[in-house]
Design an enzyme around this catalytic site. Structure first.
Site, PDB file in Angstrom:
ATOM      1  N   GLY A  90      20.296  38.592  69.437  1.00  0.00           N
ATOM      2  CA  GLY A  90      22.145  38.668  68.117  1.00  0.00           C
ATOM      3  C   GLY A  90      22.749  39.822  68.562  1.00  0.00           C
ATOM      4  O   GLY A  90      21.963  40.519  69.540  1.00  0.00           O
ATOM      5  N   GLY A  92      23.230  42.851  68.478  1.00  0.00           N
ATOM      6  CA  GLY A  92      22.795  43.964  67.789  1.00  0.00           C
ATOM      7  C   GLY A  92      23.034  45.631  68.019  1.00  0.00           C
ATOM      8  O   GLY A  92      23.295  46.338  67.632  1.00  0.00           O
ATOM      9  N   ARG A  93      24.741  45.250  69.018  1.00  0.00           N
ATOM     10  CA  ARG A  93      25.505  46.856  69.072  1.00  0.00           C
ATOM     11  C   ARG A  93      26.910  45.820  69.083  1.00  0.00           C
ATOM     12  O   ARG A  93      27.926  46.670  69.950  1.00  0.00           O
ATOM     13  CB  ARG A  93      25.080  47.108  69.914  1.00  0.00           C
ATOM     14  CG  ARG A  93      25.205  46.709  71.469  1.00  0.00           C
ATOM     15  CD  ARG A  93      25.499  47.423  72.251  1.00  0.00           C
ATOM     16  NE  ARG A  93      23.623  47.694  73.024  1.00  0.00           N
ATOM     17  CZ  ARG A  93      22.783  48.601  73.266  1.00  0.00           C
ATOM     18  NH1 ARG A  93      22.791  50.284  72.159  1.00  0.00           N
ATOM     19  NH2 ARG A  93      21.766  48.606  74.151  1.00  0.00           N
ATOM     20  N   ASP A 125      20.533  52.088  67.405  1.00  0.00           N
ATOM     21  CA  ASP A 125      21.477  51.986  65.970  1.00  0.00           C
ATOM     22  C   ASP A 125      23.283  51.832  66.575  1.00  0.00           C
ATOM     23  O   ASP A 125      23.613  51.868  65.641  1.00  0.00           O
ATOM     24  CB  ASP A 125      21.350  53.639  66.829  1.00  0.00           C
ATOM     25  CG  ASP A 125      21.989  53.860  68.365  1.00  0.00           C
ATOM     26  OD1 ASP A 125      22.981  52.894  68.646  1.00  0.00           O
ATOM     27  OD2 ASP A 125      21.829  55.208  68.912  1.00  0.00           O
ATOM     28  N   GLY A 126      22.334  50.747  67.084  1.00  0.00           N
ATOM     29  CA  GLY A 126      23.836  49.241  67.080  1.00  0.00           C
ATOM     30  C   GLY A 126      25.232  49.786  67.829  1.00  0.00           C
ATOM     31  O   GLY A 126      26.247  50.074  68.068  1.00  0.00           O
ATOM     32  N   ARG A 183      26.753  31.753  74.439  1.00  0.00           N
ATOM     33  CA  ARG A 183      26.191  31.997  74.764  1.00  0.00           C
ATOM     34  C   ARG A 183      24.332  30.455  75.502  1.00  0.00           C
ATOM     35  O   ARG A 183      24.463  30.311  74.529  1.00  0.00           O
ATOM     36  CB  ARG A 183      25.108  33.662  75.088  1.00  0.00           C
ATOM     37  CG  ARG A 183      25.598  34.387  74.883  1.00  0.00           C
ATOM     38  CD  ARG A 183      25.090  35.387  73.417  1.00  0.00           C
ATOM     39  NE  ARG A 183      26.124  36.637  73.535  1.00  0.00           N
ATOM     40  CZ  ARG A 183      26.051  37.512  73.981  1.00  0.00           C
ATOM     41  NH1 ARG A 183      25.453  37.671  75.964  1.00  0.00           N
ATOM     42  NH2 ARG A 183      26.705  38.659  74.051  1.00  0.00           N
ATOM     43  N   ASP A 252      20.200  34.966  77.860  1.00  0.00           N
ATOM     44  CA  ASP A 252      21.168  35.732  76.467  1.00  0.00           C
ATOM     45  C   ASP A 252      22.768  36.146  76.843  1.00  0.00           C
ATOM     46  O   ASP A 252      23.124  36.674  76.492  1.00  0.00           O
ATOM     47  CB  ASP A 252      20.480  36.616  75.994  1.00  0.00           C
ATOM     48  CG  ASP A 252      19.538  37.415  76.588  1.00  0.00           C
ATOM     49  OD1 ASP A 252      18.977  37.103  77.368  1.00  0.00           O
ATOM     50  OD2 ASP A 252      20.717  39.155  76.093  1.00  0.00           O
ATOM     51  N   ASN A 253      22.353  36.494  78.038  1.00  0.00           N
ATOM     52  CA  ASN A 253      23.719  36.873  78.999  1.00  0.00           C
ATOM     53  C   ASN A 253      24.573  35.892  79.663  1.00  0.00           C
ATOM     54  O   ASN A 253      25.564  36.487  80.603  1.00  0.00           O
ATOM     55  CB  ASN A 253      23.353  38.508  80.341  1.00  0.00           C
ATOM     56  CG  ASN A 253      22.777  39.701  79.439  1.00  0.00           C
ATOM     57  OD1 ASN A 253      22.580  39.643  78.113  1.00  0.00           O
ATOM     58  ND2 ASN A 253      22.284  39.839  80.274  1.00  0.00           N
ATOM     59  N   ASP A 262      28.589  40.777  79.919  1.00  0.00           N
ATOM     60  CA  ASP A 262      28.065  41.103  79.549  1.00  0.00           C
ATOM     61  C   ASP A 262      27.995  42.350  80.894  1.00  0.00           C
ATOM     62  O   ASP A 262      26.411  41.857  81.559  1.00  0.00           O
ATOM     63  CB  ASP A 262      26.554  41.287  79.096  1.00  0.00           C
ATOM     64  CG  ASP A 262      26.726  40.286  77.641  1.00  0.00           C
ATOM     65  OD1 ASP A 262      28.199  41.199  76.577  1.00  0.00           O
ATOM     66  OD2 ASP A 262      25.635  39.789  76.876  1.00  0.00           O
TER      67      ASP A 262
END
Length: 480
Positions: A90, A92-93, A125-126, A183, A252-253, A262
Site C-alpha cells: 500500500g 506507505g509514503r 515515517d512516510g 498497479r 507493485d511497481n 516508481d
C-alpha cells in the site's frame, strides 16, 4: 486559465467501496517551500506556472491545507518483491490527494509522495528524502521527453524536517501525476485475500476510466488483460531501446496502464553492459537490464493469475503468449529507427544482435554511440579495436544502399530518435549535491535539457560528455 482554487476534482477511486484504502490527512513539513515546479505538468492541469508562486500552492500540495474537493486517500495493494509475495503493502509514503478533471475531460491523479505515515507505512515515517525525490522529479520528465509512457511530476517541495535512513538526510516531497496509479499489485491484493468481488470492482473501475471501449463488452476482462500485456510489452521494449534500467520491477511497481512507475534505483546505460545492475540491493541480478523483458512477462503472469476469477486460464495464456511477439516487434521497430532504416528486412534482427555483441565487447557508451552513428566514421572512432566494428559497419552500409538511403536524410531521422541528453546517474547526483547545499539551479537546468533530449543546444553540451571517473557505474539503492 483557471486558478488553483478552480481545479475540479472527481475522486472516483476514493468513492470505491471500503477496503480499497484509507482516508489519511497528509502532514506538512515545517517551513514548507517550493523548490522547483514543472511548467509542462502545470499546463496539463490547465494552470499557469505562476500559480506555483502563491503560498496557497505549497499549502495545498505539501499537505498543509488541502484544496476544496481533495480527498486524500492511501491506496492498498500487495506485490511480488524480488519474486517473493508480500501480502500487504500500500501507499506507505504516498497519498492520492485527489483526481483533477480538466476542462477537456482528461483526469489526472495527484499523488503526494513523502506526505507522512499511513496505515500502510509498516512502522516507517512516510517521508521521502531529497535525493530520491530529485531523481524521480527529473526522470519522469526525462522519460516523457524520450516519448516513453510515464508518470509525470508536478513539483518538488522541501522543508525543515530531517529524515532518518542510513544517515540523517533532508526530507522532500514530490507531487506526481498519472491518469491512474493502480498497479498489478492492487489486483493481487484482492485476489490473494479471496475477495473476487473486489477484483471485479477494481477491473470495472479501471476499464470504465481508462479502457472505455471495453465497458460492458462481453469478454471484456480477457480483452483488458490482453491490452495490458500489449502495453507492458511495448513499454519495456522502449526501455531496452533507449538503454533504461528500472532497477526494481516488483509487481507493485508495474502500472496497469503501461506507464513507467516508481523511479527508485534506475539507471541509463553508460558503457553498454547487457547485464547492467543499477540497484545495489539486487544481489542476484533479478532486475538487470537484460532481464527486464523476462521479468515483465513474469509480472504479467502474476497479474493474469490475479484475474482468473474474471477469465479462463486459456484466455489468460492466449493473452500472455502475445507478449514475446509484441515486445520483439516493438523492439526491432525501435532499433530500425535508431539505425535510420526505413524498410523492414529479415536480416535486421541479426544486424542489431551483432551490433550489440560488438558494442558489449568494446564497452562503448550506449547513448553517445547511437547519437554518433549518423556519421559512421564518428561512431567507429569510439572503438579502440576498429576491426569488429568495421566488419559490422560494412554490412550496415550495404543495408543502407539496399534501401536507397540518403545519408543526410538518414542522419536527420536518427537525430530525431537517438537522444543527445539522457539522465545519467552522475548528472542526477551532481544536482543532488548542489541541492543539499540549497542550490536547485542544476535541477532546473536538467529539467529543461531533458524535456527536449533530441535537439542539440550549446548551453547543455556538458551533458553529452562521457561520465567523469567518480560517476562511472554508479549504483543506487531502494532506500528513499
Amino acid at each position: 486559465m483557471p486558478t488553483l482554487e478552480q481545479l475540479v476534482f472527481d475522486n472516483t477511486y476514493a468513492r470505491l467501496p471500503s477496503g480499497f484504502g484509507a482516508r489519511v490527512a497528509p502532514r506538512a513539513f515545517p517551513n514548507a517551500r517550493m523548490l522547483s515546479v514543472n511548467p509542462s505538468a502545470m499546463r496539463l492541469l490547465g494552470l499557469e506556472p505562476e500559480e506555483a508562486r502563491r503560498p496557497e500552492f505549497v499549502e495545498a500540495f505539501g499537505g498543509g491545507k488541502p484544496l476544496p474537493g481533495m480527498e486524500p486517500f492511501a491506496m492498498v495493494y500487495a506485490g511480488h518483491q524480488f519474486g517473493v509475495y508480500v501480502p500487504r503493502l500500500g501507499d506507505g509514503r504516498a497519498l492520492l490527494l485527489g483526481e483533477v478533471r480538466t476542462a477537456d475531460g482528461v483526469k489526472w491523479d495527484l499523488h503526494l509522495k513523502g506526505g507522512g505515515p499511513t496505515p500502510f507505512s509498516r512502522g516507517g515515517d512516510g517521508r521521502a528524502v531529497l535525493r530520491s525525490s530529485i531523481r524521480e522529479y527529473l526522470c519522469g520528465e526525462a522519460m516523457h521527453g524520450l516519448g516513453i509512457p510515464t508518470t509525470r511530476t508536478l513539483c518538488l517541495i522541501g522543508g525543515d524536517e530531517p529524515v532518518y535512513r542510513e544517515e540523517v538526510e533532508t526530507g522532500a516531497m514530490i507531487v506526481r501525476m498519472a491518469p491512474s496509479h493502480v498497479r498489478f499489485g492492487t489486483f493481487e491484493y484482492f485476489h490473494y485475500t479471496e475477495q473476487p468481488e473486489q477484483v471485479a470492482r477494481l477491473a470495472d473501475h479501471v476499464i470504465d476510466g481508462h479502457f472505455p471501449h471495453l465497458s460492458g463488452v462481453e469478454g471484456r476482462y480477457a480483452r483488458f488483460y490482453a491490452e495490458v500485456v500489449e502495453r507492458t510489452a511495448r513499454l519495456v521494449a522502449r526501455w531496452q531501446a533507449v538503454g533504461f534500467a528500472h532497477g526494481v520491477m516488483n509487481t507493485d511497481n508495474m502500472s496497469i496502464l503501461g506507464l513507467t512507475l516508481d523511479y527508485g534505483p534506475f539507471g541509463f546505460l553508460d558503457d553498454f553492459e547487457p547485464g547492467f545492475i543499477c540497484n545495489h540491493s539486487d544481489h542476484r541480478g533479478r532486475y538487470a537490464f537484460d532481464q527486464q523483458p523476462r521479468i515483465a512477462m513474469w509480472n504479467l503472469a502474476c497479474l493474469g493469475e490475479a484475474l482468473l476469477t474474471l477469465m479462463t486460464e486459456d484466455e489468460a495464456r492466449a493473452a500472455l503468449a502475445t507478449f514475446e511477439p509484441t515486445f520483439s516487434g516493438q523492439f526491432l521497430s525501435s532499433m530500425r529507427q535508431k539505425l535510420g532504416l526505413q524498410e523492414a528486412r529479415e536480416e535486421d534482427r541479426g544486424l542489431v544482435g551483432d551490433l550489440f555483441s560488438v558494442m558489449a565487447e568494446a564497452a562503448v557508451d550506449y547513448t553517445r554511440f547511437f547519437r554518433a552513428l549518423g556519421r559512421v566514421e564518428e561512431a567507429g572512432a569510439m572503438f579502440a579495436d576498429r576491426v569488429p566494428f568495421d566488419g559490422w559497419a560494412e554490412r550496415y552500409r550495404a543495408r543502407l544502399v539496399a534501401e536507397g538511403s540518403v545519408d543526410e536524410e538518414r542522419r536527420g531521422r536518427m537525430e530525431r530518435v537517438n537522444p543527445r541528453y539522457v539522465l545519467r546517474n552522475w548528472m542526477a547526483q551532481a544536482a543532488i549535491e548542489r541541492a543539499r547545499q540549497g542550490d536547485y539551479s542544476e535541477v532546473v537546468r536538467l529539467l529543461s535539457a531533458l524535456a527536449d533530449p533530441f535537439t542539440q543546444r550549446p548551453e547543455y553540451e556538458e551533458y553529452t560528455v562521457a561520465p567523469p571517473a567518480w560517476g562511472r557505474h554508479l549504483v543506487v539503492s531502494c532506500s528513499s
